[in-house]
Enzyme design. Sequence first.
Site, PDB file in Angstrom:
ATOM      1  N   THR A 169       4.516   7.625 -14.881  1.00 26.28           N
ATOM      2  CA  THR A 169       4.769   9.016 -15.230  1.00 26.28           C
ATOM      3  C   THR A 169       6.235   9.251 -15.547  1.00 26.28           C
ATOM      4  OG1 THR A 169       2.971   9.640 -13.724  1.00 26.28           O
ATOM      5  CG2 THR A 169       4.430  11.393 -14.477  1.00 26.28           C
ATOM      6  N   ALA A 170       7.124   8.891 -14.623  1.00 24.89           N
ATOM      7  CA  ALA A 170       8.549   9.133 -14.817  1.00 24.89           C
ATOM      8  C   ALA A 170       9.149   8.207 -15.863  1.00 24.89           C
ATOM      9  CB  ALA A 170       9.289   8.977 -13.487  1.00 24.89           C
TER      10      ALA A 170
ATOM     11  N   GLU B  19       5.750  -2.558 -18.418  1.00 25.59           N
ATOM     12  CA  GLU B  19       4.668  -1.943 -17.658  1.00 25.59           C
ATOM     13  C   GLU B  19       3.612  -2.990 -17.293  1.00 25.59           C
ATOM     14  OE1 GLU B  19       1.735   0.068 -15.789  1.00 25.59           O
ATOM     15  OE2 GLU B  19       3.817   0.713 -16.064  1.00 25.59           O
TER      16      GLU B  19
ATOM     17  N   TRP C 105      -4.209   0.685  -8.813  1.00 24.29           N
ATOM     18  CA  TRP C 105      -3.646  -0.388  -7.989  1.00 24.29           C
ATOM     19  C   TRP C 105      -4.379  -0.495  -6.659  1.00 24.29           C
ATOM     20  CZ3 TRP C 105      -0.683  -3.998  -9.908  1.00 24.29           C
ATOM     21  CH2 TRP C 105       0.123  -3.728 -11.010  1.00 24.29           C
TER      22      TRP C 105
ATOM     23  N   ASN D 176      -4.827  11.099 -11.732  1.00 33.70           N
ATOM     24  CA  ASN D 176      -4.803  12.129 -10.688  1.00 33.70           C
ATOM     25  C   ASN D 176      -5.888  13.178 -10.923  1.00 33.70           C
ATOM     26  OD1 ASN D 176      -3.828  13.860 -12.672  1.00 33.70           O
ATOM     27  ND2 ASN D 176      -1.762  13.941 -11.883  1.00 33.70           N
TER      28      ASN D 176
ATOM     29  N   VAL E 196       7.384  -6.932 -13.379  1.00 36.03           N
ATOM     30  CA  VAL E 196       8.812  -7.150 -13.133  1.00 36.03           C
ATOM     31  C   VAL E 196       8.970  -8.008 -11.881  1.00 36.03           C
ATOM     32  CG1 VAL E 196      10.998  -6.063 -12.518  1.00 36.03           C
ATOM     33  CG2 VAL E 196       9.524  -5.021 -14.263  1.00 36.03           C
TER      34      VAL E 196
ATOM     35  N   HIS F   8       0.025  12.021  -2.684  1.00 36.64           N
ATOM     36  CA  HIS F   8       1.319  12.604  -3.052  1.00 36.64           C
ATOM     37  C   HIS F   8       2.440  11.871  -2.325  1.00 36.64           C
ATOM     38  CE1 HIS F   8      -1.193  16.546  -3.547  1.00 36.64           C
ATOM     39  NE2 HIS F   8      -1.317  15.748  -4.599  1.00 36.64           N
TER      40      HIS F   8
ATOM     41  N   ALA G  15       9.275   9.621  -8.177  1.00 35.15           N
ATOM     42  CA  ALA G  15       9.058  10.421  -6.963  1.00 35.15           C
ATOM     43  C   ALA G  15       9.577   9.746  -5.707  1.00 35.15           C
ATOM     44  CB  ALA G  15       7.573  10.742  -6.803  1.00 35.15           C
TER      45      ALA G  15
END
Length: 644
Positions: free
Chosen positions: A24-25, A45, A73, A103, A246, A541, A574
Amino acid sequence: MALISSPEAFASMSFDYLIAGGGTAGLVVANRLSEIPTISVGIIEAGEDLSDDKKVTTPLYMFDLQGDPKYDWDFTSEPQEALDGLQVKQARGKMLGGSSGINFMQFTFASQVDLDDWERLGNPGWNYQSMAPYYKKFENFQGGRPNLESLGINDSFVNQAVHGHGGPINASFTPFYSPMQQAWAPTLANLGLAATGDPRDGKSLGGYDNPMVLTLGSSHRSFAGNSYWKPYAHRPNLHTITKAVVRRILFQSISTNELVATGLEFIVDGKNYVVNATREVIVSGGTMKSPQMLELSGVGDRQLLESLGIPTMIDNPNVGENFQDHPQCSVPFVPKQGDLTFDDLWDEERNAFWTRIFEQNGTGLLAGGISNTAQLSWSQILGPDQQNRPAEMVAKYYNGSEGRPGLKAQLDLTAKKLLDPNEQAVQTSGTSGTGGRPKPGFENKMAFIGGFVAHPFSRGYIHINTTDPADDPKYDPRYLSHPLDYEVLKDLQFFSRNISTTFPMSNHLQDNGTMFVPPLKELTDDTVKDLINTGFITGWHVVGSCAMMPRDQGGVVDPRLKVYGTKNVRVVDASIVPLHVRGNTVSLTYAIAEKGADLIKQDMNGTASVAGGVPQAFTGAACVNLVDKFFLLLMVYTAVCMFV
């Protein structure tokens, strides 16, 4: 040009900015940085491009994404001591766009006090006023179809002035509401708990029908993958690789106190590659993955790193700590016989019917979702004779002497909100149906009313336990380890019956809202404890594992999101949240990422300030269009030159 690069092609390039994680970010940051034609951006990604996958874009299929390894995941917690050993699943999106692609699409927001508290914890420039422009920047509020009123849905609480218009993420009211959902807002109003305004203003409380992150008309999910990335993936200065994990950040030391990242090592199909970054490495793996990337790179607790044979580059035991989530549980009721529930989706013939309706006009059951909620203070869910209970419980269970550096300051602020009748303590909603594929014979036999604790006291952790980046980190959220979280969640379960037995909700549940799904027969202190121990779920969350705070107070990143001890590594997601907020975190994550992108641009242009205001360059949709026109002209010019 191809939207997705091969590993060989990707590794052969050198980028100004490398983004580790296209969630998202990460996609927000990639989009905003690549608005500048002279800046090259690379995204790594681990998931796939699923921006056109019907299961992702069709709202109600959200119930079918969790647990599927193609999309999720699917982390599993350590056994939870306060939940009688229960292991809690944690869904995280495995695709370009991350968890915004799986979500439940609720569109709710942090409070003004929530964000102002971040600044109180030592983060200058992180407050409601500075964040408000970024909430508007990502949003394109579209309202609802003309037939909302005929469905019994009241959107009069909406204040257009506090919403964004023209951003990448569409937000609108769903065109479908089950009978139980149509009863939600009137029921809360009959309890004296109607919305006091538009909750987007950061002040209002009460029950309402919330917008969702979907596109008006088609009713397709609007998320980072199809809104921030796909329309702009053709930019010649933006390169993306998928199915790539990564392994670590590559560093060189320029002094004893500051490391410089030179690139990333990543793995595709078992083969290692290295790609260079000339300006910055941006870690955007989310709360579950960002601390893992840092620890694998030698940034973390020296004792942990040495136990795994990882050379310590920066000794910071705060990495992976301060883990927070919204603890959640709901009471199962029996829906009224004959009422339509979401379980209708799983009947083969009915599924075909609803699919035709959705594909023809974007309506029907498949356009539905979690479209109602109530944001309430602790005192609001208690009876008149219980109004002293919050103060009594806080006095009993919190004495203000928490040991870990920085935690006392956090929990002092949390206790203050818990006692404030104008601040949210819980978020509650109702779901008609199982909330997933029901077991055979259990179709249309369940409806849930419940929710989560908005400002938890409990803190957990997430850390690597192997050197393999493909292995899940070990995470222990320590749900309900602080007794105040349990007390608030317990009271919310009792309040669920207040909702179920109040008209008009009572008309849509058997025995006027008094019949529970067996083995639950009644709500008592003992049965609620059993219910929580067996029915507890995550709020999905998760935040806080790379907290933005002073380093000696538990911080991993500074207010410009730079990792302490590095010159050019930031975390933007987040995980930087120092103290949890009310509401669903997708809106918060978009706002953090938009602000983070502007911080990077400010530093790039030498316009950094402590307050970190909104820069004028590259902030509007008009500018984005001009940039993309520039790219089009550049591509035409290049083609002409090649032809000549």
